[in-house]
Motif scaffolding. Structure first.
Motif, PDB file in Angstrom:
ATOM      1  N   ASP A   1       0.821  -1.212   0.000  1.00 20.88           N
ATOM      2  CA  ASP A   1       0.000   0.000   0.000  1.00 20.88           C
ATOM      3  C   ASP A   1       0.861   1.272   0.000  1.00 20.88           C
ATOM      4  OD1 ASP A   1      -2.411   1.382  -0.147  1.00 20.88           O
ATOM      5  OD2 ASP A   1      -2.597   1.521   2.036  1.00 20.88           O
ATOM      6  N   VAL A   2       1.838   1.288  -0.908  1.00 20.45           N
ATOM      7  CA  VAL A   2       2.647   2.485  -1.106  1.00 20.45           C
ATOM      8  C   VAL A   2       2.431   2.974  -2.538  1.00 20.45           C
ATOM      9  CG1 VAL A   2       4.411   1.853   0.573  1.00 20.45           C
ATOM     10  CG2 VAL A   2       4.714   1.190  -1.780  1.00 20.45           C
ATOM     11  N   ASP A   3       2.576   4.273  -2.747  1.00 28.00           N
ATOM     12  CA  ASP A   3       2.378   4.775  -4.106  1.00 28.00           C
ATOM     13  C   ASP A   3       3.586   4.418  -4.964  1.00 28.00           C
ATOM     14  OD1 ASP A   3       4.281   7.088  -4.293  1.00 28.00           O
ATOM     15  OD2 ASP A   3       3.019   7.905  -2.701  1.00 28.00           O
ATOM     16  N   LYS A   4       3.365   4.415  -6.262  1.00 32.38           N
ATOM     17  CA  LYS A   4       4.390   3.933  -7.183  1.00 32.38           C
ATOM     18  C   LYS A   4       5.652   4.794  -7.150  1.00 32.38           C
ATOM     19  CE  LYS A   4       4.877   1.638 -11.542  1.00 32.38           C
ATOM     20  NZ  LYS A   4       4.139   1.055 -12.657  1.00 32.38           N
ATOM     21  N   GLY A   5       5.491   6.102  -7.006  1.00 35.18           N
ATOM     22  CA  GLY A   5       6.651   6.980  -6.927  1.00 35.18           C
ATOM     23  C   GLY A   5       7.540   6.622  -5.746  1.00 35.18           C
ATOM     24  N   ALA A   6       6.928   6.337  -4.599  1.00 41.22           N
ATOM     25  CA  ALA A   6       7.695   5.958  -3.407  1.00 41.22           C
ATOM     26  C   ALA A   6       8.373   4.613  -3.620  1.00 41.22           C
ATOM     27  CB  ALA A   6       6.784   5.904  -2.183  1.00 41.22           C
ATOM     28  N   ALA A   7       7.652   3.658  -4.188  1.00 39.76           N
ATOM     29  CA  ALA A   7       8.227   2.331  -4.428  1.00 39.76           C
ATOM     30  C   ALA A   7       9.424   2.419  -5.372  1.00 39.76           C
ATOM     31  CB  ALA A   7       7.172   1.390  -4.988  1.00 39.76           C
ATOM     32  N   LEU A   8       9.295   3.194  -6.428  1.00 37.97           N
ATOM     33  CA  LEU A   8      10.395   3.331  -7.389  1.00 37.97           C
ATOM     34  C   LEU A   8      11.593   4.039  -6.774  1.00 37.97           C
ATOM     35  CD1 LEU A   8       8.374   4.146 -10.625  1.00 37.97           C
ATOM     36  CD2 LEU A   8       9.516   1.992 -10.033  1.00 37.97           C
ATOM     37  N   SER A   9      11.338   5.044  -5.954  1.00 43.54           N
ATOM     38  CA  SER A   9      12.419   5.762  -5.283  1.00 43.54           C
ATOM     39  C   SER A   9      13.159   4.836  -4.316  1.00 43.54           C
ATOM     40  CB  SER A   9      11.850   6.967  -4.526  1.00 43.54           C
ATOM     41  OG  SER A   9      12.856   7.604  -3.791  1.00 43.54           O
ATOM     42  N   ILE A  10      12.422   4.070  -3.558  1.00 40.51           N
ATOM     43  CA  ILE A  10      13.030   3.145  -2.592  1.00 40.51           C
ATOM     44  C   ILE A  10      13.831   2.067  -3.313  1.00 40.51           C
ATOM     45  CG2 ILE A  10      12.503   1.342  -0.893  1.00 40.51           C
ATOM     46  CD1 ILE A  10      10.042   3.157  -0.119  1.00 40.51           C
ATOM     47  N   THR A  11      13.243   1.467  -4.339  1.00 43.07           N
ATOM     48  CA  THR A  11      13.962   0.404  -5.052  1.00 43.07           C
ATOM     49  C   THR A  11      15.209   0.950  -5.751  1.00 43.07           C
ATOM     50  OG1 THR A  11      12.456   0.589  -6.960  1.00 43.07           O
ATOM     51  CG2 THR A  11      11.985  -1.137  -5.328  1.00 43.07           C
ATOM     52  N   ARG A  12      15.140   2.174  -6.252  1.00 40.69           N
ATOM     53  CA  ARG A  12      16.312   2.787  -6.884  1.00 40.69           C
ATOM     54  C   ARG A  12      17.432   2.964  -5.852  1.00 40.69           C
ATOM     55  NH1 ARG A  12      14.020   6.816  -9.177  1.00 40.69           N
ATOM     56  NH2 ARG A  12      14.137   8.188  -7.392  1.00 40.69           N
ATOM     57  N   THR A  13      17.083   3.459  -4.684  1.00 45.04           N
ATOM     58  CA  THR A  13      18.075   3.640  -3.624  1.00 45.04           C
ATOM     59  C   THR A  13      18.683   2.302  -3.208  1.00 45.04           C
ATOM     60  OG1 THR A  13      16.976   5.628  -2.801  1.00 45.04           O
ATOM     61  CG2 THR A  13      18.438   4.477  -1.258  1.00 45.04           C
ATOM     62  N   LEU A  14      17.837   1.293  -3.049  1.00 45.67           N
ATOM     63  CA  LEU A  14      18.330  -0.020  -2.641  1.00 45.67           C
ATOM     64  C   LEU A  14      19.212  -0.644  -3.729  1.00 45.67           C
ATOM     65  CD1 LEU A  14      15.201  -1.506  -0.843  1.00 45.67           C
ATOM     66  CD2 LEU A  14      17.213  -0.424   0.169  1.00 45.67           C
ATOM     67  N   ARG A  15      18.871  -0.396  -4.993  1.00 49.67           N
ATOM     68  CA  ARG A  15      19.716  -0.871  -6.097  1.00 49.67           C
ATOM     69  C   ARG A  15      21.056  -0.153  -6.086  1.00 49.67           C
ATOM     70  NH1 ARG A  15      16.266   0.645 -10.568  1.00 49.67           N
ATOM     71  NH2 ARG A  15      18.160   0.563 -11.780  1.00 49.67           N
ATOM     72  N   ASN A  16      21.035   1.164  -5.895  1.00 52.03           N
ATOM     73  CA  ASN A  16      22.275   1.948  -5.867  1.00 52.03           C
ATOM     74  C   ASN A  16      23.203   1.511  -4.734  1.00 52.03           C
ATOM     75  OD1 ASN A  16      21.458   3.424  -8.078  1.00 52.03           O
ATOM     76  ND2 ASN A  16      20.730   5.157  -6.888  1.00 52.03           N
ATOM     77  N   ARG A  17      22.644   1.040  -3.645  1.00 50.56           N
ATOM     78  CA  ARG A  17      23.440   0.573  -2.504  1.00 50.56           C
ATOM     79  C   ARG A  17      23.834  -0.888  -2.636  1.00 50.56           C
ATOM     80  NH1 ARG A  17      20.602   3.331   2.806  1.00 50.56           N
ATOM     81  NH2 ARG A  17      20.895   5.481   2.127  1.00 50.56           N
ATOM     82  N   GLY A  18      23.388  -1.539  -3.707  1.00 52.36           N
ATOM     83  CA  GLY A  18      23.777  -2.919  -3.952  1.00 52.36           C
ATOM     84  C   GLY A  18      22.934  -3.973  -3.267  1.00 52.36           C
ATOM     85  N   HIS A  19      21.770  -3.585  -2.740  1.00 53.69           N
ATOM     86  CA  HIS A  19      20.924  -4.539  -2.028  1.00 53.69           C
ATOM     87  C   HIS A  19      19.912  -5.239  -2.931  1.00 53.69           C
ATOM     88  CE1 HIS A  19      22.611  -3.242   1.709  1.00 53.69           C
ATOM     89  NE2 HIS A  19      22.237  -1.995   1.497  1.00 53.69           N
ATOM     90  N   LEU A  20      19.572  -4.611  -4.040  1.00 58.06           N
ATOM     91  CA  LEU A  20      18.600  -5.178  -4.977  1.00 58.06           C
ATOM     92  C   LEU A  20      19.162  -5.127  -6.381  1.00 58.06           C
ATOM     93  CD1 LEU A  20      15.201  -3.430  -4.072  1.00 58.06           C
ATOM     94  CD2 LEU A  20      16.046  -5.632  -3.265  1.00 58.06           C
ATOM     95  N   GLU A  21      18.608  -5.955  -7.229  1.00 56.41           N
ATOM     96  CA  GLU A  21      18.871  -5.841  -8.659  1.00 56.41           C
ATOM     97  C   GLU A  21      17.525  -5.893  -9.369  1.00 56.41           C
ATOM     98  OE1 GLU A  21      20.038 -10.441  -9.687  1.00 56.41           O
ATOM     99  OE2 GLU A  21      21.639  -9.013  -9.272  1.00 56.41           O
ATOM    100  N   ARG A  22      17.508  -5.343 -10.557  1.00 60.86           N
ATOM    101  CA  ARG A  22      16.293  -5.306 -11.368  1.00 60.86           C
ATOM    102  C   ARG A  22      16.583  -6.018 -12.683  1.00 60.86           C
ATOM    103  NH1 ARG A  22      13.788  -0.175 -14.292  1.00 60.86           N
ATOM    104  NH2 ARG A  22      11.935  -1.168 -15.112  1.00 60.86           N
ATOM    105  N   VAL A  23      15.763  -7.007 -12.972  1.00 58.53           N
ATOM    106  CA  VAL A  23      15.903  -7.767 -14.212  1.00 58.53           C
ATOM    107  C   VAL A  23      14.527  -7.879 -14.843  1.00 58.53           C
ATOM    108  CG1 VAL A  23      16.557  -9.985 -15.214  1.00 58.53           C
ATOM    109  CG2 VAL A  23      17.844  -9.084 -13.255  1.00 58.53           C
ATOM    110  N   ASP A  24      14.429  -7.406 -16.075  1.00 56.26           N
ATOM    111  CA  ASP A  24      13.153  -7.459 -16.812  1.00 56.26           C
ATOM    112  C   ASP A  24      11.996  -6.861 -16.020  1.00 56.26           C
ATOM    113  OD1 ASP A  24      14.403  -8.695 -18.985  1.00 56.26           O
ATOM    114  OD2 ASP A  24      14.087 -10.698 -18.141  1.00 56.26           O
ATOM    115  N   GLY A  25      12.254  -5.737 -15.335  1.00 56.65           N
ATOM    116  CA  GLY A  25      11.197  -5.049 -14.598  1.00 56.65           C
ATOM    117  C   GLY A  25      10.819  -5.683 -13.282  1.00 56.65           C
ATOM    118  N   ARG A  26      11.576  -6.674 -12.852  1.00 54.73           N
ATOM    119  CA  ARG A  26      11.311  -7.334 -11.576  1.00 54.73           C
ATOM    120  C   ARG A  26      12.497  -7.132 -10.643  1.00 54.73           C
ATOM    121  NH1 ARG A  26       6.952 -10.527 -11.592  1.00 54.73           N
ATOM    122  NH2 ARG A  26       5.978 -10.890 -13.603  1.00 54.73           N
ATOM    123  N   TYR A  27      12.190  -6.998  -9.370  1.00 57.63           N
ATOM    124  CA  TYR A  27      13.215  -6.746  -8.362  1.00 57.63           C
ATOM    125  C   TYR A  27      13.471  -7.995  -7.549  1.00 57.63           C
ATOM    126  CZ  TYR A  27      12.224  -1.929  -9.501  1.00 57.63           C
ATOM    127  OH  TYR A  27      12.058  -0.752 -10.177  1.00 57.63           O
TER     128      TYR A  27
END
Length: 74
Positions: A45-71
């Motif tokens: 129940d988070v808005d898409k802008g917040a989800a994208l911002s969080i996932t981008r930060t987590l990717r930049n810190r090396g905690h997540l990766e994104r492949v074919d639009g999936r995290y």
């Protein structure tokens, strides 16, 4: 996910997380990897802008990766 299809329950959060929402997104993806941004938004129940911002930060810190639009955790 474990091989038996049950979510794993032994998940830890890296020490550099400050945001409660980032912790929640990270934990969600630990249990349900290969989720899309829309999956995250619906489940948490988070808005898409917040989800994208969080996932981008987590990717930049090396905690997540994104492949074919999936995290997924790195």
């Amino acid at each position: 996910m474990q091989l038996d299809g049950q979510p794993k329950s032994d998940v830890s959060i890296p020490d550099d997380f400050e945001s409660a929402q980032a912790k929640l997104v990270y934990l969600y993806l630990q249990v349900w990897p290969e989720s899309t941004a829309d999956d995250i938004c619906t489940a948490l129940d988070v808005d898409k802008g917040a989800a994208l911002s969080i996932t981008r930060t987590l990717r930049n810190r090396g905690h997540l990766e994104r492949v074919d639009g999936r995290y997924r955790p790195s």
